[in-house]
Scaffold this motif. Structure first.
Motif, mmCIF file in Angstrom:
data_model
loop_
_atom_site.group_PDB
_atom_site.id
_atom_site.type_symbol
_atom_site.label_atom_id
_atom_site.label_comp_id
_atom_site.label_asym_id
_atom_site.label_seq_id
_atom_site.Cartn_x
_atom_site.Cartn_y
_atom_site.Cartn_z
ATOM 1 N N GLU A 43 -10.891 3.192 8.345
ATOM 2 C CA GLU A 43 -10.375 2.509 9.541
ATOM 3 C C GLU A 43 -9.237 1.564 9.186
ATOM 4 N N ALA A 44 -9.346 0.914 8.026
ATOM 5 C CA ALA A 44 -8.271 0.010 7.597
ATOM 6 C C ALA A 44 -6.984 0.808 7.393
ATOM 7 N N LEU A 45 -7.107 1.997 6.803
ATOM 8 C CA LEU A 45 -5.920 2.840 6.597
ATOM 9 C C LEU A 45 -5.341 3.323 7.927
ATOM 10 N N GLU A 46 -6.229 3.710 8.831
ATOM 11 C CA GLU A 46 -5.773 4.146 10.162
ATOM 12 C C GLU A 46 -4.995 3.003 10.833
ATOM 13 N N SER A 47 -5.540 1.794 10.736
ATOM 14 C CA SER A 47 -4.905 0.639 11.384
ATOM 15 C C SER A 47 -3.547 0.348 10.763
ATOM 16 N N PHE A 48 -3.494 0.389 9.431
ATOM 17 C CA PHE A 48 -2.218 0.082 8.787
ATOM 18 C C PHE A 48 -1.208 1.202 8.952
ATOM 19 N N ASP A 49 -1.689 2.398 9.120
ATOM 20 C CA ASP A 49 -0.774 3.492 9.425
ATOM 21 C C ASP A 49 -0.098 3.194 10.765
ATOM 22 N N TYR A 50 -0.906 2.772 11.716
ATOM 23 C CA TYR A 50 -0.379 2.417 13.041
ATOM 24 C C TYR A 50 0.576 1.227 12.937
ATOM 25 N N ILE A 51 0.128 0.178 12.233
ATOM 26 C CA ILE A 51 0.931 -1.047 12.128
ATOM 27 C C ILE A 51 2.267 -0.761 11.446
ATOM 28 N N THR A 52 2.218 -0.033 10.346
ATOM 29 C CA THR A 52 3.460 0.174 9.603
ATOM 30 C C THR A 52 4.376 1.192 10.286
ATOM 31 N N SER A 53 3.792 2.129 11.025
ATOM 32 C CA SER A 53 4.697 3.085 11.669
ATOM 33 C C SER A 53 5.299 2.516 12.957
ATOM 34 N N HIS A 54 4.695 1.482 13.522
ATOM 35 C CA HIS A 54 5.266 0.878 14.728
ATOM 36 C C HIS A 54 6.015 -0.416 14.439
ATOM 37 N N GLY A 55 5.834 -0.961 13.256
ATOM 38 C CA GLY A 55 6.437 -2.258 12.956
ATOM 39 C C GLY A 55 7.822 -2.131 12.350
ATOM 40 N N ASN A 56 8.383 -3.267 12.019
ATOM 41 C CA ASN A 56 9.728 -3.324 11.453
ATOM 42 C C ASN A 56 9.623 -3.520 9.936
ATOM 43 N N PHE A 57 9.604 -2.410 9.210
ATOM 44 C CA PHE A 57 9.458 -2.452 7.757
ATOM 45 C C PHE A 57 10.546 -1.602 7.118
ATOM 46 N N SER A 58 10.950 -2.016 5.925
ATOM 47 C CA SER A 58 11.835 -1.136 5.164
ATOM 48 C C SER A 58 10.974 0.016 4.643
ATOM 49 N N PHE A 59 11.630 1.035 4.102
ATOM 50 C CA PHE A 59 10.888 2.206 3.614
ATOM 51 C C PHE A 59 9.861 1.796 2.545
ATOM 52 N N THR A 60 10.310 0.977 1.601
ATOM 53 C CA THR A 60 9.405 0.572 0.517
ATOM 54 C C THR A 60 8.290 -0.315 1.060
ATOM 55 N N GLU A 61 8.664 -1.261 1.909
ATOM 56 C CA GLU A 61 7.645 -2.140 2.487
ATOM 57 C C GLU A 61 6.581 -1.328 3.201
ATOM 58 N N ARG A 62 7.036 -0.308 3.907
ATOM 59 C CA ARG A 62 6.086 0.504 4.678
ATOM 60 C C ARG A 62 5.052 1.146 3.766
ATOM 61 N N LEU A 63 5.553 1.722 2.676
ATOM 62 C CA LEU A 63 4.639 2.393 1.739
ATOM 63 C C LEU A 63 3.638 1.410 1.133
ATOM 64 N N ALA A 80 2.941 -1.648 2.142
ATOM 65 C CA ALA A 80 2.129 -2.346 3.134
ATOM 66 C C ALA A 80 0.957 -1.495 3.588
ATOM 67 N N LYS A 81 1.211 -0.221 3.733
ATOM 68 C CA LYS A 81 0.146 0.633 4.260
ATOM 69 C C LYS A 81 -1.080 0.583 3.351
ATOM 70 N N TYR A 82 -0.863 0.744 2.058
ATOM 71 C CA TYR A 82 -2.020 0.832 1.163
ATOM 72 C C TYR A 82 -2.511 -0.541 0.712
ATOM 73 N N ALA A 83 -1.561 -1.410 0.322
ATOM 74 C CA ALA A 83 -1.976 -2.747 -0.129
ATOM 75 C C ALA A 83 -2.554 -3.524 1.054
ATOM 76 N N GLY A 84 -1.911 -3.385 2.198
ATOM 77 C CA GLY A 84 -2.384 -4.100 3.388
ATOM 78 C C GLY A 84 -3.760 -3.630 3.803
ATOM 79 N N ALA A 85 -3.957 -2.332 3.801
ATOM 80 C CA ALA A 85 -5.258 -1.792 4.207
ATOM 81 C C ALA A 85 -6.353 -2.254 3.251
ATOM 82 N N ALA A 86 -6.061 -2.202 1.953
ATOM 83 C CA ALA A 86 -7.068 -2.612 0.974
ATOM 84 C C ALA A 86 -7.379 -4.091 1.135
ATOM 85 N N ALA A 87 -6.324 -4.882 1.265
ATOM 86 C CA ALA A 87 -6.530 -6.321 1.368
ATOM 87 C C ALA A 87 -7.299 -6.682 2.643
#
Ligand SMILES: N[C@@H](CCC(=O)N[C@@H](CS)C(=O)NCC(=O)O)C(=O)O
Length: 318
Positions: free
Chosen positions: A198-218, A220-227
């Motif tokens: 669920e954390a990954l699903e949420s961060f997938d949503y957050i990072t694909s709808h948010g304002n992130f650079s390409f690297t940040e997106r990658l 953020a998705k995994y580090a953010g979900a884990a954190a």
């Protein structure tokens, strides 16, 4: 007062790549500021400040609706804005797409058919809101005037649209708006980060709808979900939640009980409390937690009614 939410933690999640413990520690340090300034840049300045990343961020929205109050003391239903004369001319919302507080404001704007522009804020650099002393979102500028804090923003907008009607907010409406800010929003994070999936699903949503650079997106998705998976466990403790799903279902049932058979809390039309509940639930509605909530509680019918009442987003596509 300190609170933690997913987007607020991304900065830490990304900048702290060394170990879960350090990351978690920093994640819970998120400061909730409540300062405000009336100095906002002109839209042309803002665009210059924001640059191409904002253009990217501005593509993609979530929507809601609004409210206007009737003069009745008994029924506090709200009506979509009829008089365009009272409508502000230039409304700009600085937001994170998935932020529940931002979605609460959008619910009000959409329901009242107030056109607004969106500037998607990068949660890591926050460069789009550098001009402001306030470091959280939502920030709304209305014809150049800065407004902060979702409930205050809605109160101010309401008063602008209905000069002289400041007292139409009923005790019931106020109570449930407070419940949204003080209870419902705290139940959301433990649910959307409940399991690693669920954390990954949420961060997938957050990072694909948010304002992130390409690297940040990658990252953020995994580090953010884990954190956030770990942080959500701390949040459960902080808000005395033992079973997060039960807390979500209980909240949904509590809300349906509050409706007490009415179409909306506002009666035949949504009021500010309906819009607040709808707004904060909207970002999670189609995540697993939101799907579970609709499947296991009675909230679905009201939610669908709200989707219809709020209608199309009044966001100006740029
Ligand atoms: N009480 C505020 C809370 C706003 C808030 O906490 N916003 C979060 C995003 S959902 C935020 O900006 N956190 C700080 C950050 O991202 O650094 C409101 O209702 O607007």
């Amino acid at each position: 007062m300190r609170r933690v939410n997913g987007l607020a933690t991304l900065h830490r999640a990304i900048s702290v790549s060394g170990g879960a413990t350090a990351t978690q520690h920093r994640l819970v340090q998120v400061e909730m500021m409540s300062t405000s300034s009336t100095n906002s840049p002109k839209i042309s300045d803002r665009v210059a400040i924001s640059g191409p990343s904002v253009a990217r961020g501005v593509a993609g929205t979530m929507f809601f609706s609004v409210v206007a109050a009737s003069l009745s003391q008994e029924v506090h239903a709200k009506e979509p804005l009829k008089s365009v004369n009272l409508a502000p001319k230039e409304v700009v919302l600085y937001q994170y797409e998935a932020c529940p507080f931002c979605n609460k404001v959008k619910a009000f704007l959409d329901y009242n058919k107030i056109p607004y522009q969106v500037v998607e804020v990068n949660p890591i650099s926050k460069k789009e809101i550098k001009w402001s002393d306030y470091k959280k979102v939502p920030i709304l500028t209305v014809d150049g005037e800065q407004m902060v804090d979702s409930s205050d923003i809605i109160d101010k907008l309401f008063n602008k649209l209905h000069p002289g009607n400041e007292t139409t907010d009923s005790d019931e409406e106020r109570k449930w708006r407070g419940w949204v800010d003080n209870h419902l929003v705290h139940v959301l994070s433990p649910n959307i980060y409940r399991t690693s999936a669920e954390a990954l699903e949420s961060f997938d949503y957050i990072t694909s709808h948010g304002n992130f650079s390409f690297t940040e997106r990658l990252v953020a998705k995994y580090a953010g979900a884990a954190a956030m998976y770990f942080v959500s466990k701390k949040l459960k403790k902080k808000y005395n939640i033992t079973d997060e799903r039960k807390a979500l279902y209980d909240a949904a049932e509590t809300w349906v009980d509050a409706l007490n058979g009415r179409q909306y809390l506002g009666g035949s039309k949504p009021n500010l409390a309906d819009l607040a509940v709808f707004g904060v639930l909207r970002p999670i509605r189609y995540l697993k937690s939101g799907r579970d909530m609709v499947e296991h509680t009675r909230i679905g019918e009201w939610y669908t009614r709200m989707e219809g009442a709020v209608g199309e987003s009044s966001r100006i596509k740029v």
